[in-house]
Design an enzyme around this catalytic site. Structure first.
Site, short mmCIF file in Angstrom:
data_model
loop_
_atom_site.label_atom_id
_atom_site.label_comp_id
_atom_site.label_asym_id
_atom_site.label_seq_id
_atom_site.Cartn_x
_atom_site.Cartn_y
_atom_site.Cartn_z
N CYS A 398 70.50 96.59 26.00
CA CYS A 398 70.24 95.22 26.44
C CYS A 398 70.45 94.23 25.28
CB CYS A 398 68.85 95.13 27.07
SG CYS A 398 68.74 93.77 28.24
N HIS A 529 68.72 99.31 30.93
CA HIS A 529 67.74 100.07 30.14
C HIS A 529 67.68 101.51 30.62
CE1 HIS A 529 65.68 96.67 28.10
NE2 HIS A 529 66.13 95.99 29.13
N GLU A 531 66.37 103.98 29.35
CA GLU A 531 65.12 104.69 28.99
C GLU A 531 64.16 104.81 30.17
OE1 GLU A 531 66.04 101.70 27.89
OE2 GLU A 531 64.36 100.35 27.48
N1 GLN Z 1 66.89 88.63 25.58
C1 GLN Z 1 68.01 89.22 26.21
C2 GLN Z 1 68.25 88.66 27.61
O1 GLN Z 1 67.38 88.10 28.20
C3 GLN Z 1 67.89 90.73 26.25
C4 GLN Z 1 66.81 91.21 27.15
C5 GLN Z 1 66.40 92.62 26.89
O2 GLN Z 1 66.76 93.19 25.88
N2 GLN Z 1 65.62 93.19 27.78
O3 GLN Z 1 69.32 88.82 28.16
#
Ligand code: GLN
Length: 561
Positions: A398, A529, A531
């Site tokens: 992300c 994600h 995970e």
């Molecule tokens: N801050 C980034 C976004 O909002 C990444 C978000 C995250 O890593 N969950 O896109």
């Protein structure tokens, strides 16, 4: 429906969540279908707006629910897929009651905590426990309900009262209350102290709930006289006093419960002995013992913002553990506060700076997890650059993927000021340099539940990439998301021309999901994600890929796959 309610006393942080999920595991091992509910008595509607520094990670569900990290424990331990409604908060309950009040559903009545809030809690529990979460049809046999916080907290009072009413309405055969408590030992006397537990049981009884079981946390196994005392003063049969003493790893806890015959006593209480079979915990025994006997380790540099509290990256750590165990390795995580890698830190905190770089250089692979805000992003970029240039396996999740894009644009495309809109000055934005941009469907004014959340599909653009092979050459993958920003579609062309390939995109083809650098042993960034869907015996393919690459086994693995 049979309910197993788990409450906690004396202090927080006793591992109530792990205890409750382990009870679920043992019941599941007896052939029962188990679901779970976590109650969080705080006022937030969900965990989405809570800081990982304070509360640990925000867990994301398939349906986009942003929930307490304990739901992650339930999903991993019970191998189920929960819904946002499996996490009840005071915020959600009040919201539903207030909405009904405005609609006029209580017309003429005074709306009160008892009965309106307590009824709403009971109804919620009864309807959510009926949702199947294990992929089968029909409702589960048992619902494990964990009440967050400690008994006696002002916030949990309406929940305790609702649970009291529930116990009365469903009857004794269908309700089993397990109270988790602490048995401390004072070093001066060396005696196991039962008084705090006595007090917290008394508190519970005063509120109308009688525990059927005590689950006592202690560092050493409970002594017989301690158990006798607890039984006598807490009004709980000695056979129902369970002991969860410290164990080498949490996978031992279901085994510990089984060894104390907890399943039999719980099944007896719930009148389920007839339909249950003897517990089959071979998998768990295997896992717990394999973990204990691992000798070799792999060093992983985890470069993040919230490294002070390991719970902030709980699922990432679990996913690393699952992948390492599949490779017969112990994870050795080098925590790096991203800002320590930055140049400013060389001047202000030279020792921390040197230590951070030393940890990074000694690591066999680098992981940059998700995050929000601009703190530490320059340090993360330095880590991504280091991994890219030195061909060290890298997984960016992300924010970690967005960091790769910014770093690549700065170092390779020569866009020195490349940035994400998230980190730019909102009053004087430098739009031409935004390689990561705000997604149109988000909201800049409202933070709760306004991101791109939950399961979304990623289509592989080519079978000829590491990630597609790791996912066993499927055409698509469904993984969970939680983000507000995305790679700017306008820069994709030049990033790709210079060697950063987007091998996974969403169904529209406009949203970048997976990036790779082909002439690198393992340089992968994902907008989702992975995970959150990793399981003890089913590690996430991407984490597995990272660990295999870190130990130079990836090529052989992919050839065999
Ligand atoms: N801050 C980034 C976004 O909002 C990444 C978000 C995250 O890593 N969950 O896109």
């Amino acid at each position: 429906m049979k309910y197993v309610v788990v409450t906690g006393g004396v202090v927080s942080g006793l591992g109530k969540g792990v205890t409750a999920s382990s009870i679920g595991v043992v019941l599941k091992a007896c052939g029962l279908r188990v679901t779970s509910i976590k109650i969080d008595p705080y006022l937030n509607t969900d965990a989405g707006t809570m800081s990982p520094f304070e509360h640990g990670e925000v867990f994301v569900l398939d349906d986009g629910g942003e929930v307490d990290l304990d739901l992650g424990n339930y999903e991993r331990f019970l191998d189920v897929t929960l819904t946002r409604d499996n996490n009840i908060t005071t915020g959600k309950i009040y919201q539903s009651v207030l909405e009904k009040e405005r609609k006029g559903d209580y017309l003429g009545k005074t709306v009160q905590v008892v009965p309106h809030i307590t009824d709403a809690i009971r109804n919620w529990i009864e309807s959510v426990s009926a949702i199947p979460v294990d992929g089968k049809v029909g409702t589960a046999d048992v619902c494990v309900i964990e009440l967050g916080g400690t008994v006696g907290d002002i916030e949990s009072m309406p929940f305790i009262e609702a649970l009291r009413q529930l116990s009365f309405s469903v009857g004794p055969d269908n309700f089993c209350l397990i109270h988790v408590s602490l048995i401390p030992v004072l070093s001066v006397v060396g005696e196991q102290k039962t008084k705090p537990t006595q007090h917290s049981v008394r508190e519970l009884r005063a509120l109308g709930l009688t525990p059927h079981f005590l689950a006592c946390r202690s560092s050493q196994p409970l002594l017989e006289p301690t158990k006798e005392k607890l039984s006598q003063f807490c009004h709980v049969p000695a056979g129902n006093i369970l002991n969860i003493h410290d164990v080498p790893n949490i996978w031992h806890i279901p085994l510990l419960l089984r060894n104390q015959n907890a399943h039999n006593s719980i099944l007896k209480q719930l009148n389920l002995l007839d339909i249950a079979s003897p517990p089959d915990l071979r998998d768990w025994t295997n896992m717990a013992e394999t973990y204990d006997n691992l000798t070799n380790s792999v060093r992983i540099a985890l470069v993040g913002k919230y490294v002070g509290l390991t719970d902030s990256y709980l699922s990432v750590m679990k996913a690393l553990l699952h992948a390492c165990i599949a490779c017969s390795l112990k994870p050795s995580i080098g925590w790096i506060a991203a800002s320590d890698l930055e140049e400013d830190s060389a001047k202000l905190t030279p020792e921390a700076h040197a230590a951070a770089w030393e940890t990074l250089r000694n690591a066999a692979c680098v992981l940059v997890p998700g995050g929000f805000g601009d703190r530490g992003v320059r340090g993360m970029m330095l880590a991504a650059k280091y991994a890219r240039e030195n061909k060290i396996p890298y997984l960016g999740i992300c924010l970690g993927m967005q960091i790769s894009v910014i770093e690549f644009a700065r170092s390779v495309l020569g866009m020195e000021r490349a940035n994400s809109e998230e980190f730019d000055d909102p009053d004087a934005p430098d739009r031409s340099n935004h390689v990561v941009v705000f997604m149109p469907e988000g909201s800049k004014t409202h933070m709760g539940n306004t991101m791109r959340l939950g399961t979304r599909r990623t289509l592989f653009q080519t079978p000829d990439c590491i990630t597609s092979k790791l996912y066993h050459n499927t055409e698509y993958v469904d993984e969970r998301h939680r983000h507000r920003y995305e790679v700017n579609p306008d820069v994709i062309g030049s990033l790709e021309e210079h060697g950063l390939k987007f091998v996974g995109k969403d169904e529209s083809g406009k949203r970048m999901e997976i990036l790779e650098i082909p002439n690198h042993p393992f340089y992968v960034g994902v907008q989702f994600h992975p995970e959150f869907k990793s399981r003890p015996r089913r590690p996430s393919p991407l984490f597995l890929g990272l660990i295999l690459a870190a130990t130079r086994q990836l090529e052989t693995y992919l050839k065999r796959a």
